[in-house]
Write a protein that holds these residues in place. Sequence first.
Motif, mmCIF file in Angstrom:
data_model
loop_
_atom_site.group_PDB
_atom_site.id
_atom_site.type_symbol
_atom_site.label_atom_id
_atom_site.label_comp_id
_atom_site.label_asym_id
_atom_site.label_seq_id
_atom_site.Cartn_x
_atom_site.Cartn_y
_atom_site.Cartn_z
ATOM 1 N N THR A 147 -25.329 -9.369 37.614
ATOM 2 C CA THR A 147 -25.317 -9.186 36.244
ATOM 3 C C THR A 147 -26.105 -10.259 35.378
ATOM 4 O OG1 THR A 147 -23.360 -7.747 36.387
ATOM 5 C CG2 THR A 147 -23.985 -8.434 34.365
ATOM 6 N N ARG B 141 -29.834 -10.182 36.188
ATOM 7 C CA ARG B 141 -30.831 -9.115 35.453
ATOM 8 C C ARG B 141 -30.635 -9.354 33.890
ATOM 9 N NH1 ARG B 141 -28.010 -5.392 37.256
ATOM 10 N NH2 ARG B 141 -26.334 -5.347 35.688
ATOM 11 N N LEU B 142 -29.573 -9.870 33.592
ATOM 12 C CA LEU B 142 -29.748 -10.571 31.964
ATOM 13 C C LEU B 142 -30.870 -11.252 31.624
ATOM 14 C CD1 LEU B 142 -28.496 -10.328 28.957
ATOM 15 C CD2 LEU B 142 -27.114 -12.354 29.991
ATOM 16 N N TYR C 267 -28.440 -6.565 24.605
ATOM 17 C CA TYR C 267 -27.837 -7.543 25.582
ATOM 18 C C TYR C 267 -26.414 -7.288 25.686
ATOM 19 C CZ TYR C 267 -32.345 -9.782 25.038
ATOM 20 O OH TYR C 267 -33.822 -10.011 25.079
ATOM 21 N N LEU D 61 -26.115 -5.342 28.542
ATOM 22 C CA LEU D 61 -26.498 -6.072 30.003
ATOM 23 C C LEU D 61 -25.412 -7.173 30.226
ATOM 24 C CD1 LEU D 61 -30.415 -6.755 29.327
ATOM 25 C CD2 LEU D 61 -29.281 -5.296 31.092
#
Length: 182
Positions: A68, A71-72, A53, A56
Amino acid sequence: MDHALAYGLPDRLEPFVTASGTSTGMLIYHFGTRDALLTETIRRARQRQREFYGELLSPRPDELYLRTLHRLWQAMTGPHDRPFLSLFGRLRESTEQQLWPGFRREATTDWLQPLEEGMRSVGRPELGTLVLALILDIEATDDVSRADQAFDGFLSALALMTNGKGGETPIGVATPNGADEA
């Protein structure tokens, strides 16, 4: 660790014995005590989670941070990675926190700085707390659908604020007219 992520921390060593294909004696020999084995299991799971994580969460110079974050969020709340939330959520509530004193605070605040750093790129570092709150909400309620809706609403509102500053709408976030940007 994989067994704990799939099934949670066991009350007794037998599930770990079966999963590892060894004996209770060998586990105790290698780890000393049941608590030492559980602590190492938690530590390794947390390390894997932080590495994955952390990557990410990191802002990318060629990408709007809202993309971003999107997507995380998909990774954290998706079926593949939900075991981290489940394992650590149960750990926060259980007496097993004795295995990692201060875990509740650390597991909450260690994500705050990278979230604030990313949100700083869109001019709102304080909103990292809201992302963290939604993640903790999932841990507490297991209501992913409601949290997904709240997160999508959060990203949409933030996209509206950043669009006025030359930003772009992140993938999967509804634009003001309801269309989904791709």
